[in-house]
Design a protein around this motif. Sequence first.
Motif, mmCIF file in Angstrom:
data_model
loop_
_atom_site.group_PDB
_atom_site.id
_atom_site.type_symbol
_atom_site.label_atom_id
_atom_site.label_comp_id
_atom_site.label_asym_id
_atom_site.label_seq_id
_atom_site.Cartn_x
_atom_site.Cartn_y
_atom_site.Cartn_z
ATOM 1 N N GLY A 33 0.818 -1.204 0.000
ATOM 2 C CA GLY A 33 0.000 0.000 0.000
ATOM 3 C C GLY A 33 0.854 1.257 0.000
ATOM 4 N N GLY A 76 1.914 2.235 -3.275
ATOM 5 C CA GLY A 76 0.852 2.644 -4.189
ATOM 6 C C GLY A 76 0.248 1.527 -4.991
ATOM 7 N N ASP A 104 -3.943 0.811 -4.594
ATOM 8 C CA ASP A 104 -4.941 1.753 -5.089
ATOM 9 C C ASP A 104 -5.662 1.197 -6.309
ATOM 10 O OD1 ASP A 104 -4.089 3.429 -3.125
ATOM 11 O OD2 ASP A 104 -3.003 4.816 -4.447
ATOM 12 N N GLY A 105 -6.984 1.120 -6.215
ATOM 13 C CA GLY A 105 -7.785 0.622 -7.323
ATOM 14 C C GLY A 105 -7.748 -0.887 -7.483
ATOM 15 N N ARG A 106 -7.171 -1.579 -6.504
ATOM 16 C CA ARG A 106 -7.062 -3.042 -6.609
ATOM 17 C C ARG A 106 -7.721 -3.710 -5.413
ATOM 18 N NH1 ARG A 106 -1.701 -1.661 -8.625
ATOM 19 N NH2 ARG A 106 -1.624 -2.206 -10.842
ATOM 20 N N ARG A 107 -8.049 -4.995 -5.594
ATOM 21 C CA ARG A 107 -8.564 -5.829 -4.523
ATOM 22 C C ARG A 107 -7.387 -6.406 -3.758
ATOM 23 N NH1 ARG A 107 -9.549 -9.161 -8.037
ATOM 24 N NH2 ARG A 107 -10.523 -10.832 -6.875
ATOM 25 N N ARG A 117 -8.854 1.648 6.139
ATOM 26 C CA ARG A 117 -8.803 3.068 6.513
ATOM 27 C C ARG A 117 -7.569 3.750 5.928
ATOM 28 N NH1 ARG A 117 -10.303 1.139 11.690
ATOM 29 N NH2 ARG A 117 -8.154 1.450 12.432
ATOM 30 N N HIS A 128 -5.834 2.877 3.336
ATOM 31 C CA HIS A 128 -5.790 2.861 1.869
ATOM 32 C C HIS A 128 -7.223 2.807 1.330
ATOM 33 C CE1 HIS A 128 -1.445 2.360 1.982
ATOM 34 N NE2 HIS A 128 -1.627 1.468 2.923
ATOM 35 N N PRO A 129 -7.930 3.914 1.422
ATOM 36 C CA PRO A 129 -9.355 3.939 1.054
ATOM 37 C C PRO A 129 -9.606 3.655 -0.425
ATOM 38 C CG PRO A 129 -8.528 6.159 1.446
ATOM 39 C CD PRO A 129 -7.463 5.219 1.920
ATOM 40 N N ARG A 130 -8.598 3.787 -1.273
ATOM 41 C CA ARG A 130 -8.788 3.505 -2.696
ATOM 42 C C ARG A 130 -8.635 2.023 -2.996
ATOM 43 N NH1 ARG A 130 -5.123 7.267 -6.240
ATOM 44 N NH2 ARG A 130 -6.326 6.153 -7.846
ATOM 45 N N ALA A 131 -8.264 1.250 -2.004
ATOM 46 C CA ALA A 131 -8.165 -0.199 -2.174
ATOM 47 C C ALA A 131 -9.492 -0.851 -1.800
ATOM 48 C CB ALA A 131 -7.048 -0.768 -1.305
ATOM 49 N N THR A 132 -9.756 -2.011 -2.374
ATOM 50 C CA THR A 132 -10.940 -2.799 -2.006
ATOM 51 C C THR A 132 -10.465 -3.993 -1.189
ATOM 52 O OG1 THR A 132 -12.106 -2.170 -4.031
ATOM 53 C CG2 THR A 132 -12.906 -4.117 -2.864
#
Length: 307
Positions: free
Chosen positions: A114, A117, A120-123, A136, A138-142
Motif C-alpha cells: 500500500g 501505491g 490503489d484501485g485493486r482488490r 482506513r 488505503h481507502p482507494r483499495a478494495t
Amino acid sequence: MNQIAFLLVPGLHLLDLAGPAQVFSTAAQAGHPYRLTYHAEQEGVPTAQGLTVQATTDWPRLTSDDILLVPGWHQDPGAPHTPPVGERTAARIAAHHAAGGLVASVCAGAFALGHAGLLDGRRCTTHHRLQDVLARRHPRATVIRDVLYVTDDRVVTSAGIASGIDLALHLAAARHGPRTAARIARAMVVYARRNGDEPQASAMLRHRAHLSDTVHHAQDLIDTGYTRTLPLADLAAASGVSERTLSRRFTAATGRTPLRYQQELRLERAEHLISQGATTEAAAHAVGFADARMLRRLRATAPRQTA
C-alpha cells in the motif's frame, strides 16, 4: 533461474517468511530453478519471535519473471501509522511491478504494498485483525475479507501467518501446474488449499488434503494418465496393495472412488476446452471418452465449484 526476493521488515513474523520460503525451496529441489534472496533496509532484522535474521541491504536485480515477496510483521491495529518501509524502498517495489514483475505479501506485508501505491484501485486482503486498518489507511483499495489470498493484476496479497503457504502454493500452481503444487504440499505435509477469492480450485488439489502415501501414489498415476483407460487392478498393483484395499483407502481419503476421481479430472479438462471454443464432442474425445454421451451426463450432474 527465477528469483524469489524477500523484503524483510523489523518485527517480521518467522512463519510469514519461512512458509513461502519452504514452498519455493522445495520447488527448487524438485527441479524448478528458483533462487531465494533476502533483502532489508538493515542487515540484522529482529523478528517478532525474538530471533534476528540476516539480510543484505543491496536491492536485488529483478526481471519480470521474478517475484518480490514481503512477509508480514507484528502490527498493532491500534498503533499510530508509520510507513513500513522507506520511500526509496517503496519506489523500488512499485518499479518492479511497473516493469511487469509480480509483487506479493503475507499478512501485514500488504501495508508495504500500500505504501508503494500498489493497492490503489485493486482488490487485496490481509490478516483479519488488520483488515479495518488497511481499509482506513488505503481507502482507494478494495479490502476483501475472510479469504486466504487475493490476486489482482500481479499484486497478490494473503491473510495472516500460515496463509503465506497457501499463497506460495497458489503461485507455484500458476507457474507449474496444480500437480506440481500438490507434490510440494505433500513434501511439506500440508494441505494443498487454493481457496482464494475466486473459483480456482483444481481437482488435482481439492482431493490432496490427506496423508495416505498409497492414495497419493495412485493419484499421481491418474493425474498423468487420466485420458487413458486405467484398470483398477493396474493402479492397485502399481500402488502395492490389493484392489479392495486401494478402493477402500482411496474413498476414505478423497471421498470418491478412483474412477470417479479420474472422471472429475476429465470433466475439468473438458470444461476448459469447451470454454476455449471446442465442441462437446471434440472435448470428450480429447479427454478420453469414446463419445460425448458420458461427458454430457457428467456435466449435467456435476456440482458447480465455488471459491
